[in-house]
Design a protein around this motif. Structure first.
Motif, PDB file in Angstrom:
ATOM      1  N   ASP A  70       6.694 -65.912  19.888  1.00 42.15           N
ATOM      2  CA  ASP A  70       7.761 -66.448  19.040  1.00 42.15           C
ATOM      3  C   ASP A  70       7.414 -66.315  17.567  1.00 42.15           C
ATOM      4  N   SER A  71       8.444 -66.331  16.728  1.00 37.12           N
ATOM      5  CA  SER A  71       8.278 -66.341  15.278  1.00 37.12           C
ATOM      6  C   SER A  71       8.401 -67.760  14.755  1.00 37.12           C
ATOM      7  N   TYR A  72       7.723 -68.025  13.637  1.00 36.93           N
ATOM      8  CA  TYR A  72       7.719 -69.365  13.062  1.00 36.93           C
ATOM      9  C   TYR A  72       7.903 -69.300  11.552  1.00 36.93           C
ATOM     10  N   GLU A  73       8.536 -70.327  11.013  1.00 36.97           N
ATOM     11  CA  GLU A  73       8.718 -70.482   9.581  1.00 36.97           C
ATOM     12  C   GLU A  73       8.767 -71.972   9.269  1.00 36.97           C
ATOM     13  N   ASN A  74       8.133 -72.371   8.180  1.00 33.95           N
ATOM     14  CA  ASN A  74       8.069 -73.773   7.762  1.00 33.95           C
ATOM     15  C   ASN A  74       7.371 -74.623   8.815  1.00 33.95           C
ATOM     16  N   TYR A  75       6.060 -74.720   8.710  1.00 38.25           N
ATOM     17  CA  TYR A  75       5.267 -75.422   9.714  1.00 38.25           C
ATOM     18  C   TYR A  75       3.931 -75.866   9.123  1.00 38.25           C
ATOM     19  N   GLU A  76       3.281 -76.726   9.888  1.00 37.86           N
ATOM     20  CA  GLU A  76       1.887 -77.075   9.642  1.00 37.86           C
ATOM     21  C   GLU A  76       1.106 -76.681  10.882  1.00 37.86           C
ATOM     22  N   LEU A  77       0.095 -75.852  10.688  1.00 42.42           N
ATOM     23  CA  LEU A  77      -0.712 -75.328  11.782  1.00 42.42           C
ATOM     24  C   LEU A  77      -2.131 -75.853  11.629  1.00 42.42           C
ATOM     25  N   SER A  78      -2.686 -76.368  12.709  1.00 47.28           N
ATOM     26  CA  SER A  78      -4.073 -76.825  12.682  1.00 47.28           C
ATOM     27  C   SER A  78      -4.812 -76.273  13.888  1.00 47.28           C
ATOM     28  N   GLU A 160     -21.206 -74.695  14.867  1.00 46.75           N
ATOM     29  CA  GLU A 160     -20.491 -75.965  14.827  1.00 46.75           C
ATOM     30  C   GLU A 160     -18.991 -75.710  14.698  1.00 46.75           C
ATOM     31  N   TRP A 161     -18.204 -76.664  15.154  1.00 47.48           N
ATOM     32  CA  TRP A 161     -16.754 -76.550  15.067  1.00 47.48           C
ATOM     33  C   TRP A 161     -16.278 -76.867  13.648  1.00 47.48           C
ATOM     34  N   ASN A 162     -15.387 -76.017  13.131  1.00 46.43           N
ATOM     35  CA  ASN A 162     -14.731 -76.207  11.843  1.00 46.43           C
ATOM     36  C   ASN A 162     -13.252 -76.489  12.049  1.00 46.43           C
ATOM     37  N   SER A 163     -12.637 -77.142  11.085  1.00 42.45           N
ATOM     38  CA  SER A 163     -11.194 -77.379  11.152  1.00 42.45           C
ATOM     39  C   SER A 163     -10.473 -76.558  10.086  1.00 42.45           C
ATOM     40  N   TYR A 164      -9.333 -76.013  10.466  1.00 43.68           N
ATOM     41  CA  TYR A 164      -8.455 -75.266   9.561  1.00 43.68           C
ATOM     42  C   TYR A 164      -7.084 -75.920   9.618  1.00 43.68           C
ATOM     43  N   ARG A 165      -6.553 -76.282   8.462  1.00 43.97           N
ATOM     44  CA  ARG A 165      -5.194 -76.828   8.412  1.00 43.97           C
ATOM     45  C   ARG A 165      -4.377 -76.001   7.436  1.00 43.97           C
ATOM     46  N   ILE A 166      -3.241 -75.531   7.901  1.00 43.07           N
ATOM     47  CA  ILE A 166      -2.378 -74.653   7.117  1.00 43.07           C
ATOM     48  C   ILE A 166      -0.998 -75.285   7.018  1.00 43.07           C
ATOM     49  N   ARG A 167      -0.532 -75.445   5.809  1.00 39.98           N
ATOM     50  CA  ARG A 167       0.829 -75.928   5.574  1.00 39.98           C
ATOM     51  C   ARG A 167       1.596 -74.825   4.859  1.00 39.98           C
ATOM     52  N   PHE A 168       2.654 -74.343   5.492  1.00 38.14           N
ATOM     53  CA  PHE A 168       3.427 -73.207   4.988  1.00 38.14           C
ATOM     54  C   PHE A 168       4.891 -73.636   4.963  1.00 38.14           C
ATOM     55  N   HIS A 203     -18.002 -62.540  18.342  1.00 38.85           N
ATOM     56  CA  HIS A 203     -17.310 -63.505  19.200  1.00 38.85           C
ATOM     57  C   HIS A 203     -17.000 -64.794  18.444  1.00 38.85           C
ATOM     58  N   ILE A 204     -15.744 -65.227  18.547  1.00 39.16           N
ATOM     59  CA  ILE A 204     -15.286 -66.453  17.898  1.00 39.16           C
ATOM     60  C   ILE A 204     -14.431 -67.235  18.884  1.00 39.16           C
ATOM     61  N   GLN A 205     -14.470 -68.549  18.784  1.00 44.90           N
ATOM     62  CA  GLN A 205     -13.699 -69.410  19.676  1.00 44.90           C
ATOM     63  C   GLN A 205     -12.728 -70.270  18.884  1.00 44.90           C
ATOM     64  N   PHE A 206     -11.588 -70.578  19.518  1.00 44.10           N
ATOM     65  CA  PHE A 206     -10.555 -71.419  18.921  1.00 44.10           C
ATOM     66  C   PHE A 206     -10.147 -72.502  19.925  1.00 44.10           C
ATOM     67  N   ARG A 207      -9.855 -73.689  19.409  1.00 48.67           N
ATOM     68  CA  ARG A 207      -9.373 -74.763  20.271  1.00 48.67           C
ATOM     69  C   ARG A 207      -8.458 -75.677  19.467  1.00 48.67           C
ATOM     70  N   ASN A 208      -7.764 -76.564  20.191  1.00 52.11           N
ATOM     71  CA  ASN A 208      -6.872 -77.555  19.573  1.00 52.11           C
ATOM     72  C   ASN A 208      -5.888 -76.892  18.603  1.00 52.11           C
ATOM     73  N   ILE A 209      -5.261 -75.840  19.063  1.00 46.59           N
ATOM     74  CA  ILE A 209      -4.288 -75.110  18.229  1.00 46.59           C
ATOM     75  C   ILE A 209      -2.946 -75.827  18.336  1.00 46.59           C
ATOM     76  N   GLU A 210      -2.505 -76.400  17.242  1.00 46.32           N
ATOM     77  CA  GLU A 210      -1.267 -77.196  17.245  1.00 46.32           C
ATOM     78  C   GLU A 210      -0.391 -76.776  16.072  1.00 46.32           C
ATOM     79  N   LEU A 211       0.905 -76.694  16.312  1.00 49.54           N
ATOM     80  CA  LEU A 211       1.866 -76.357  15.273  1.00 49.54           C
ATOM     81  C   LEU A 211       2.970 -77.401  15.238  1.00 49.54           C
ATOM     82  N   ILE A 212       3.203 -77.947  14.065  1.00 49.32           N
ATOM     83  CA  ILE A 212       4.280 -78.900  13.867  1.00 49.32           C
ATOM     84  C   ILE A 212       5.318 -78.236  12.970  1.00 49.32           C
ATOM     85  N   GLN A 213       6.532 -78.125  13.448  1.00 49.56           N
ATOM     86  CA  GLN A 213       7.600 -77.516  12.672  1.00 49.56           C
ATOM     87  C   GLN A 213       8.120 -78.510  11.642  1.00 49.56           C
ATOM     88  N   LEU A 214       8.246 -78.055  10.413  1.00 47.12           N
ATOM     89  CA  LEU A 214       8.642 -78.923   9.300  1.00 47.12           C
ATOM     90  C   LEU A 214      10.119 -78.770   8.984  1.00 47.12           C
TER      91      LEU A 214
END
Length: 214
Positions: A70-78, A160-168, A203-214
């Motif tokens: 799917d395509s997304y626009e206006n969201y917060e991704l963590s 160690e686990w890092n957090s990324y938060r993106i607000r677009f 090799h890289i790992q990702f977890r807790n991928i969440e998107l909130i539509q704004l």
């Protein structure tokens, strides 16, 4: 006291309902049925991108990415990420536009080791303004343009686990690495498209991928 408890409970229920309505489960923690792999060379995509113990894995070789259907626009991704061995390069591809190829026309939230939080514009038409300076891709010079992150690296020790938060939102993009604002850009283009995660080196790992539509 009783009335206060009732009001508090009501707020919790309201907040939970709001999140449920706006949250898009782009990664279910079980499989990659909502994702499309794109690789530079012929390979079994299932050996490059796979899920184990609720974690999405990207092998790093061959180069490529896996994107949402799917395509997304206006969201917060963590999300959270970590390197399992020697760290190298990866990234979050936002607003993927046009042809699926390595690499596509998009906006990249950088994940390269020590550079997480850089903003990378890919291919002609990608542009942004950062701290009063305009960035855009000039294909006669290079197919990418990079705006450097604001602060020294806020990444944790590899492993160690890092957090990324993106607000677009409405062309304004903010990138937070472990709660440190590393990038804020305006007039960002493109703004809409699938979201991708790169396989690019190790090799890289990702977890807790969440998107909130704004």
């Amino acid at each position: 006291m009783k009335q206060t408890a009732i009001i508090f409970l009501g707020l919790l229920l309201f907040g939970g309902t709001t999140k449920s309505q706006n949250t898009d489960p782009i990664f279910n923690g079980q499989d990659l049925s909502n994702w499309v792999p794109v690789l530079r060379s012929e390979a079994n995509a299932d050996t490059v991108f796979y899920v184990k113990d609720g974690i999405m894995n990207a092998g790093g070789d061959p180069f490529g990415y896996i994107r949402t259907k799917d395509s997304y626009e206006n969201y917060e991704l963590s999300l959270e990420w970590r390197w399992t061995g020697e760290p190298s390069n990866s990234g979050l591809l936002l607003a993927i536009t046009g042809e699926d190829k390595v690499w596509p026309h998009c906006i990249e939230a950088q994940l390269k080791h020590k550079n997480a939080g850089d903003l990378v514009l890919m291919h002609k038409g990608a542009q942004a303004s950062v701290q009063g300076q305009d960035y855009q891709v000039d294909p006669e010079v290079r197919w990418v343009s990079v705006a450097n992150k604001f602060n020294p690296s806020s990444e944790k020790t590899p492993g160690e686990w890092n957090s990324y938060r993106i607000r677009f939102l409405n062309g304004t993009l903010e990138l937070w690495i472990n709660d440190t604002l590393q990038m804020q850009a305006t007039n960002v283009t493109p703004t809409k498209g699938p979201i991708g995660l790169q396989s690019e080196g190790s090799h890289i790992q990702f977890r807790n991928i969440e998107l909130i539509q704004l």
